[in-house]
Design a protein around this motif. Structure first.
Motif, PDB file in Angstrom:
ATOM      1  N   HIS A   6       0.832  -1.200   0.000  1.00  8.80           N
ATOM      2  CA  HIS A   6       0.000   0.000   0.000  1.00  8.80           C
ATOM      3  C   HIS A   6       0.874   1.261   0.000  1.00  8.80           C
ATOM      4  O   HIS A   6       0.620   2.191  -0.778  1.00  8.80           O
ATOM      5  N   LEU A   7       1.897   1.284   0.831  1.00  8.95           N
ATOM      6  CA  LEU A   7       2.783   2.447   0.896  1.00  8.95           C
ATOM      7  C   LEU A   7       3.577   2.601  -0.398  1.00  8.95           C
ATOM      8  O   LEU A   7       3.806   3.727  -0.869  1.00  8.95           O
ATOM      9  N   GLU A   8       4.006   1.488  -0.983  1.00 13.84           N
ATOM     10  CA  GLU A   8       4.732   1.552  -2.254  1.00 13.84           C
ATOM     11  C   GLU A   8       3.864   2.164  -3.348  1.00 13.84           C
ATOM     12  O   GLU A   8       4.336   2.970  -4.151  1.00 13.84           O
ATOM     13  N   GLU A   9       2.589   1.782  -3.376  1.00 18.47           N
ATOM     14  CA  GLU A   9       1.681   2.323  -4.390  1.00 18.47           C
ATOM     15  C   GLU A   9       1.470   3.819  -4.192  1.00 18.47           C
ATOM     16  O   GLU A   9       1.368   4.569  -5.166  1.00 18.47           O
ATOM     17  N   LEU A  10       1.412   4.271  -2.938  1.00 15.87           N
ATOM     18  CA  LEU A  10       1.272   5.697  -2.663  1.00 15.87           C
ATOM     19  C   LEU A  10       2.494   6.467  -3.161  1.00 15.87           C
ATOM     20  O   LEU A  10       2.377   7.601  -3.649  1.00 15.87           O
ATOM     21  N   ILE A  11       3.670   5.842  -3.048  1.00 14.44           N
ATOM     22  CA  ILE A  11       4.910   6.479  -3.515  1.00 14.44           C
ATOM     23  C   ILE A  11       4.967   6.484  -5.038  1.00 14.44           C
ATOM     24  O   ILE A  11       5.287   7.498  -5.665  1.00 14.44           O
TER      25      ILE A  11
END
Length: 251
Positions: A6-11
């Motif tokens: 999820h955090l990777e996709e936000l980045i």
């Protein structure tokens, strides 16, 4: 794994950009409905892969995914010795930047629009101090370099708003060459009133189209802008060549 993903996709989609602070463990726990140990494990995983960094007493921050490009890349060195590559570069800029403008109009967030507006206003206001560390081909005055950096920052804010990491990566890796092409534009065209007025008009049209979320218009004007710059520089070069031949004939 789900939290890291999820955090990777936000980045990747630009919601979290390099330098942005990652939400705290408490905030992530509340938003993602998972336990704190799960959050800590996810952050540890991202730190281990160099995606984020933790600063003591401040929290975790997104690390820049794109390193600054070394000025002395083989292609940059070729550019310095073969100025004709300028026209090839402007062709690439037209292909990529018109797509970036279209995507920025479609996907840009309020944060993106703030950055684009800030860059646009800076370009049309008082120039900021020049970055003396940047190497530019040829003898370029400080005033021209000021304007080139501001012009380039405007276009860079637009392609970063595309939220396409591959497109951003491609343009970022061409950053030094891109700046050289802007310097060529500033040096050859900015002191010619008619050409400067056309460039300003195009910049305003690109800006308005993106702010008003008109992707097709943004794409069309961005393409016209780069093509106009290329055609005008080529026109000036041909005129200089004609004058040089005329001088020879007069000898």
């Amino acid at each position: 794994m789900r939290v890291s993903r999820h955090l990777e996709e936000l980045i990747l989609d630009g919601t979290l950009q390099p330098g942005d602070k990652v939400p705290s463990e408490r905030q992530l726990t509340q938003r993602l409905k998972v336990s704190r140990p799960t959050i800590r494990e996810a952050l540890k995983n991202l730190r281990g892969r160099g995606v984020i960094e933790t600063r003591h007493g401040q929290g975790s921050f997104v690390v820049g995914m794109l390193d600054d490009v070394n000025n002395e890349t083989p292609l940059a060195r070729l550019y310095y010795s073969h100025p004709r590559l300028l026209y090839d570069l402007l062709e690439v800029r037209e292909l990529l930047e018109c797509e970036a403008a279209q995507l920025a109009a479609e996907r840009g967030t309020e944060k993106d629009f703030y950055k684009i507006t800030k860059a646009y206003n800076a370009m049309n206001g008082k120039p900021e101090p020049v970055n003396q560390d940047i190497k530019i081909a040829g003898d370029v005055g400080k005033a021209n370099l000021h304007m080139a950096q501001l012009d380039h920052a405007f276009h860079r804010a637009i392609y970063e708003a595309s939220h396409n990491p591959v497109l951003v990566h491609t343009l970022q890796n061409l950053m030094q060459l891109m700046l050289n092409s802007v310097v060529a534009s500033v040096t050859n065209l900015y002191h010619r009133d008619r050409q400067k007025q056309q460039i300003d008009k195009h910049h305003q049209q690109i800006y308005n189209a993106i702010m008003n979320r008109q992707p097709e218009t943004a794409k069309k004007v961005a393409s016209e802008h780069i093509r106009n710059v290329r055609d005008r520089i080529l026109e000036i070069e041909r005129e200089e060549q004609r004058e040089e031949r005329a001088k020879i004939l007069r000898l």
